[in-house]
Design a protein around this motif. Structure first.
Motif, PDB file in Angstrom:
ATOM      1  N   THR A 133       0.867  -1.016  -0.042  1.00  0.00           N
ATOM      2  CA  THR A 133       0.132   0.065  -0.013  1.00  0.00           C
ATOM      3  C   THR A 133       0.773   1.228   0.133  1.00  0.00           C
ATOM      4  O   THR A 133       1.682   1.250   0.904  1.00  0.00           O
ATOM      5  CB  THR A 133      -0.812  -0.127   1.300  1.00  0.00           C
ATOM      6  OG1 THR A 133      -1.673  -1.190   1.152  1.00  0.00           O
ATOM      7  CG2 THR A 133      -1.875   1.122   1.280  1.00  0.00           C
ATOM      8  N   ILE A 134       0.673   2.206  -0.948  1.00  0.00           N
ATOM      9  CA  ILE A 134       1.495   3.475  -1.011  1.00  0.00           C
ATOM     10  C   ILE A 134       1.132   4.413   0.286  1.00  0.00           C
ATOM     11  O   ILE A 134       0.029   4.760   0.430  1.00  0.00           O
ATOM     12  CB  ILE A 134       1.121   4.007  -2.161  1.00  0.00           C
ATOM     13  CG1 ILE A 134       1.252   3.385  -3.459  1.00  0.00           C
ATOM     14  CG2 ILE A 134       2.191   5.414  -2.146  1.00  0.00           C
ATOM     15  CD1 ILE A 134       1.129   3.901  -4.825  1.00  0.00           C
ATOM     16  N   LEU A 135       2.295   4.489   0.850  1.00  0.00           N
ATOM     17  CA  LEU A 135       2.143   5.582   2.408  1.00  0.00           C
ATOM     18  C   LEU A 135       2.255   6.956   1.929  1.00  0.00           C
ATOM     19  O   LEU A 135       1.505   7.779   2.204  1.00  0.00           O
ATOM     20  CB  LEU A 135       2.901   5.058   3.208  1.00  0.00           C
ATOM     21  CG  LEU A 135       2.767   3.687   3.761  1.00  0.00           C
ATOM     22  CD1 LEU A 135       3.809   3.422   4.696  1.00  0.00           C
ATOM     23  CD2 LEU A 135       1.732   3.294   4.511  1.00  0.00           C
ATOM     24  N   SER A 136       3.316   7.371   0.795  1.00  0.00           N
ATOM     25  CA  SER A 136       3.530   8.487   0.371  1.00  0.00           C
ATOM     26  C   SER A 136       4.321   8.080  -0.885  1.00  0.00           C
ATOM     27  O   SER A 136       4.811   7.347  -1.058  1.00  0.00           O
ATOM     28  CB  SER A 136       4.436   9.346   1.331  1.00  0.00           C
ATOM     29  OG  SER A 136       5.744   8.743   1.548  1.00  0.00           O
ATOM     30  N   ALA A 137       4.308   9.383  -1.702  1.00  0.00           N
ATOM     31  CA  ALA A 137       5.184   9.240  -2.970  1.00  0.00           C
ATOM     32  C   ALA A 137       5.502  10.469  -3.351  1.00  0.00           C
ATOM     33  O   ALA A 137       4.771  11.603  -3.150  1.00  0.00           O
ATOM     34  CB  ALA A 137       4.166   8.653  -4.077  1.00  0.00           C
ATOM     35  N   THR A 138       6.441  10.785  -4.307  1.00  0.00           N
ATOM     36  CA  THR A 138       6.734  11.851  -5.126  1.00  0.00           C
ATOM     37  C   THR A 138       6.778  11.423  -6.548  1.00  0.00           C
ATOM     38  O   THR A 138       7.669  10.497  -7.002  1.00  0.00           O
ATOM     39  CB  THR A 138       8.137  12.228  -4.671  1.00  0.00           C
ATOM     40  OG1 THR A 138       8.060  12.828  -3.329  1.00  0.00           O
ATOM     41  CG2 THR A 138       8.445  13.565  -5.556  1.00  0.00           C
ATOM     42  N   TYR A 139       5.960  12.168  -7.197  1.00  0.00           N
ATOM     43  CA  TYR A 139       5.856  11.488  -8.791  1.00  0.00           C
ATOM     44  C   TYR A 139       6.483  12.943  -9.496  1.00  0.00           C
ATOM     45  O   TYR A 139       6.133  14.292  -9.395  1.00  0.00           O
ATOM     46  CB  TYR A 139       4.295  11.511  -9.237  1.00  0.00           C
ATOM     47  CG  TYR A 139       3.776  10.597  -8.622  1.00  0.00           C
ATOM     48  CD1 TYR A 139       4.021   8.980  -8.949  1.00  0.00           C
ATOM     49  CD2 TYR A 139       2.879  10.511  -7.434  1.00  0.00           C
ATOM     50  CE1 TYR A 139       3.568   8.022  -8.197  1.00  0.00           C
ATOM     51  CE2 TYR A 139       2.405   9.558  -6.776  1.00  0.00           C
ATOM     52  CZ  TYR A 139       2.831   8.226  -7.302  1.00  0.00           C
ATOM     53  OH  TYR A 139       2.025   7.186  -6.656  1.00  0.00           O
ATOM     54  N   VAL A 140       7.466  12.719 -10.492  1.00  0.00           N
ATOM     55  CA  VAL A 140       8.445  13.730 -10.915  1.00  0.00           C
ATOM     56  C   VAL A 140       7.921  14.059 -12.488  1.00  0.00           C
ATOM     57  O   VAL A 140       7.841  13.097 -13.192  1.00  0.00           O
ATOM     58  CB  VAL A 140       9.647  13.440 -10.851  1.00  0.00           C
ATOM     59  CG1 VAL A 140      10.643  14.415 -11.523  1.00  0.00           C
ATOM     60  CG2 VAL A 140      10.134  13.067  -9.542  1.00  0.00           C
ATOM     61  N   ASP A 141       7.438  15.222 -12.620  1.00  0.00           N
ATOM     62  CA  ASP A 141       7.359  15.654 -13.896  1.00  0.00           C
ATOM     63  C   ASP A 141       8.367  16.211 -14.793  1.00  0.00           C
ATOM     64  O   ASP A 141       8.746  15.989 -15.966  1.00  0.00           O
ATOM     65  CB  ASP A 141       6.282  16.949 -14.098  1.00  0.00           C
ATOM     66  CG  ASP A 141       4.838  16.425 -13.522  1.00  0.00           C
ATOM     67  OD1 ASP A 141       4.610  15.243 -13.726  1.00  0.00           O
ATOM     68  OD2 ASP A 141       4.261  17.293 -12.950  1.00  0.00           O
ATOM     69  N   SER A 142       9.302  17.165 -13.850  1.00  0.00           N
ATOM     70  CA  SER A 142      10.302  17.423 -14.759  1.00  0.00           C
ATOM     71  C   SER A 142      11.497  17.754 -13.652  1.00  0.00           C
ATOM     72  O   SER A 142      11.242  17.980 -12.415  1.00  0.00           O
ATOM     73  CB  SER A 142      10.351  18.770 -15.443  1.00  0.00           C
ATOM     74  OG  SER A 142       9.968  19.683 -14.554  1.00  0.00           O
ATOM     75  N   ILE A 143      12.852  17.864 -13.860  1.00  0.00           N
ATOM     76  CA  ILE A 143      13.876  17.833 -13.183  1.00  0.00           C
ATOM     77  C   ILE A 143      14.886  19.003 -13.978  1.00  0.00           C
ATOM     78  O   ILE A 143      15.052  18.711 -14.966  1.00  0.00           O
ATOM     79  CB  ILE A 143      14.619  16.777 -12.748  1.00  0.00           C
ATOM     80  CG1 ILE A 143      13.827  15.733 -11.943  1.00  0.00           C
ATOM     81  CG2 ILE A 143      15.859  16.983 -12.066  1.00  0.00           C
ATOM     82  CD1 ILE A 143      14.547  14.580 -11.525  1.00  0.00           C
ATOM     83  N   SER A 144      15.409  19.962 -13.366  1.00  0.00           N
ATOM     84  CA  SER A 144      16.099  20.826 -13.935  1.00  0.00           C
ATOM     85  C   SER A 144      17.491  21.046 -12.938  1.00  0.00           C
ATOM     86  O   SER A 144      17.368  20.821 -11.956  1.00  0.00           O
ATOM     87  CB  SER A 144      15.619  22.271 -14.040  1.00  0.00           C
ATOM     88  OG  SER A 144      16.511  23.278 -14.650  1.00  0.00           O
ATOM     89  N   ALA A 145      18.680  21.311 -13.708  1.00  0.00           N
ATOM     90  CA  ALA A 145      19.811  21.399 -13.066  1.00  0.00           C
ATOM     91  C   ALA A 145      20.065  22.745 -12.506  1.00  0.00           C
ATOM     92  O   ALA A 145      20.926  23.219 -11.827  1.00  0.00           O
ATOM     93  CB  ALA A 145      21.158  21.159 -14.096  1.00  0.00           C
ATOM     94  N   THR A 146      19.427  23.812 -13.131  1.00  0.00           N
ATOM     95  CA  THR A 146      19.474  25.249 -12.635  1.00  0.00           C
ATOM     96  C   THR A 146      18.180  25.357 -11.584  1.00  0.00           C
ATOM     97  O   THR A 146      17.179  24.929 -11.725  1.00  0.00           O
ATOM     98  CB  THR A 146      19.576  26.167 -13.841  1.00  0.00           C
ATOM     99  OG1 THR A 146      18.090  25.898 -14.749  1.00  0.00           O
ATOM    100  CG2 THR A 146      20.574  25.533 -14.554  1.00  0.00           C
TER     101      THR A 146
END
Length: 175
Positions: A133-146
């Motif tokens: 069962t998922i307790l918490s989550a982070t779903y990533v749309d985009s990541i930037s180096a700046t």
């Protein structure tokens, strides 16, 4: 940028971390709100109203916050991640229509961490109970180096507010 799933449901998430700053935006009640820790100062930022509150220890105590408990980069869920090569199990899955590899880690408290990757691109991190069962989550749309300037200090066009004016703004939308 992405979304965070917790006890309050699925909410927008924006994080920016540098060696000297931490910025995190998500929903608070029904309002997008950000917290910024920079140069030893903590700011509560209300993007919709282009205003911010500099929270000294007195203001934080007034709001029932402990200055020592404000987020640090070690508390954002990434510091305890193991190398993907240390996964106890890997398997193929589909997340949001994307074929990916899931790296599963058993935690000492009996929970599981699942890291969803497409090649070297992070899609999600889920923290699950032993039963899955998922307790918490982070779903990533985009990541930037700046990290943009407005994620390292309050934006130049934002107005600094006093605590009572800031709380009044929030009270208007939380009624």
């Amino acid at each position: 940028k992405g979304k965070m799933l917790d006890d309050d449901g699925l909410n927008p998430l924006e994080m920016a971390i540098t060696p000297d700053t931490i910025y995190m935006l998500t929903k608070f009640e029904s309002v997008d709100m950000a917290i910024l820790v920079a140069s030893g100062k903590t700011y509560l930022i209300y993007p919709e109203k282009k205003t911010y509150l500099e929270m000294g220890s007195t203001v934080m105590n007034l709001m029932g916050l402990d200055p020592d408990d404000i987020i640090s980069s070690g508390d954002l869920g990434f510091s305890d991640l193991e190398s993907l090569s240390q996964a106890k199990r890997t398997y193929k899955a589909t997340l949001s229509g994307k074929n990916c590899t899931v790296y599963e880690f058993n935690k000492s408290d009996g929970t599981l961490s699942k890291v969803y990757m497409v090649g070297n691109r992070l899609l999600a991190i889920e923290n699950c109970s032993a039963s899955g069962t998922i307790l918490s989550a982070t779903y990533v749309d985009s990541i930037s180096a700046t990290v943009p300037a407005d994620k390292r200090a309050p934006a130049k066009d934002f107005t600094k507010s006093g605590v009572f004016d800031f709380m009044s703004l929030l009270a208007e939308v939380m009624e």
